[in-house]
Design a protein around this motif. Sequence first.
Motif: not given
Length: 353
Positions: A54-59, A98-105, A149-151, A236-238, A346-348
């Motif tokens: 997973g990445m970020g908030g999902s990892a 694990c991917s909250y959105s399910g769209n993380t490449e 938010p995933p986190r 960083a994120e909040n 970034f993702k877009s």
Amino acid sequence: MSILDQTEDHKNLDPMSMKSLLESFPEQIRDAADSRKNLTVSAPGNIANLIITGMGGSAIGGDLVRSATLPLLKIPLIVNRDYELPRFLSSTSLLVACSYSGNTEETLSSFQEAHRAGAFIICITSGGRLETIAKEKGVPVLPLEPGLPPRAALGQALVALLGALHSVGILPNMVGPINETVQLLSKLRNRYRALNPEIHNPAKSLARSLFGKVVAVYGSGSSMEAVAYRWRSQIAENAKNLAFHHALPEMNHNELVGWLHPEEVLRKIGVVFLRDKGDHPQVQRRFELTRELIEKKAGAVLEVWSEGESLLARIMSTVYLGDFVSLYLAYLNNSDPTPVRVIDYFKSRLSSA
Ligand code: PA5
């Protein structure tokens, strides 16, 4: 009155109310545990290694589960944050995607790789492409509630991971430590919540001491490294505030040397030591000595101790404090804690390339 105590103003500072998500975090864990009480995932009996991808908030849930259960694990567990999986991946691997959105490449790519290798896979997601392809391929999906938010969905992800690993026979039942965590966090909520004034609120006073500084978070490699990373990521994120982290004893073998220059920048660093009663006695001594060596150079040096009995509760008590610190630092920075526009941008940009 301090902005941190002017709770009416928080509606303007925090229109999507990250504050409410934090204040309801103990219930998020409790409800997730209730709904997963009878979770069963049938898996092959010969699992040789476990990869949580997973990445970020999902990892981060994977890192925290790893830290909280390492003494109980009989097979290797790694947390993967990339498009590709390690070469030891095989049909006897268990991959938890694990991917909250399910769209993380990156997560979708590692899912496909594990599927090609014939690994046993479990997905944890609120939907998106991951849910669609998992269902097409007959892969079990543990659903997360959408709209967060995933986190901020960490409680759900954590419980899903612990439940899944118990169900496939890798972990013992974690109901006891989960219940202790819910009770402890409910108690801590009263201490850290916005209605508790700054004078009695350690989360607010920590944020105040860190305001205007880059934050360095140091924890022990055995129990608090993932927590230190959570603090860093939440700050960083909040708070939209730069932070870094490292683990002891490793930090004593390299980064410590860097605490000399540039002096004026060091004075702009606020250090937080995350302490845990379970740390090795020599690591405890290392914390004291590290503090002694950097105290006069840093802008602030602060120390927090985990609370609770089980390792899970001690880890999550320290995560919870850091989450509140990042919220109050966001208020002091006059930053809306919820949006992470640069990640979305970034993702877009990447998906349009
Ligand atoms: O906090 C965030 O929004 C990010 O760290 C995301 O969690 C990360 O980009 C991965 O996305 P997702 O959690 O939807 O897989």
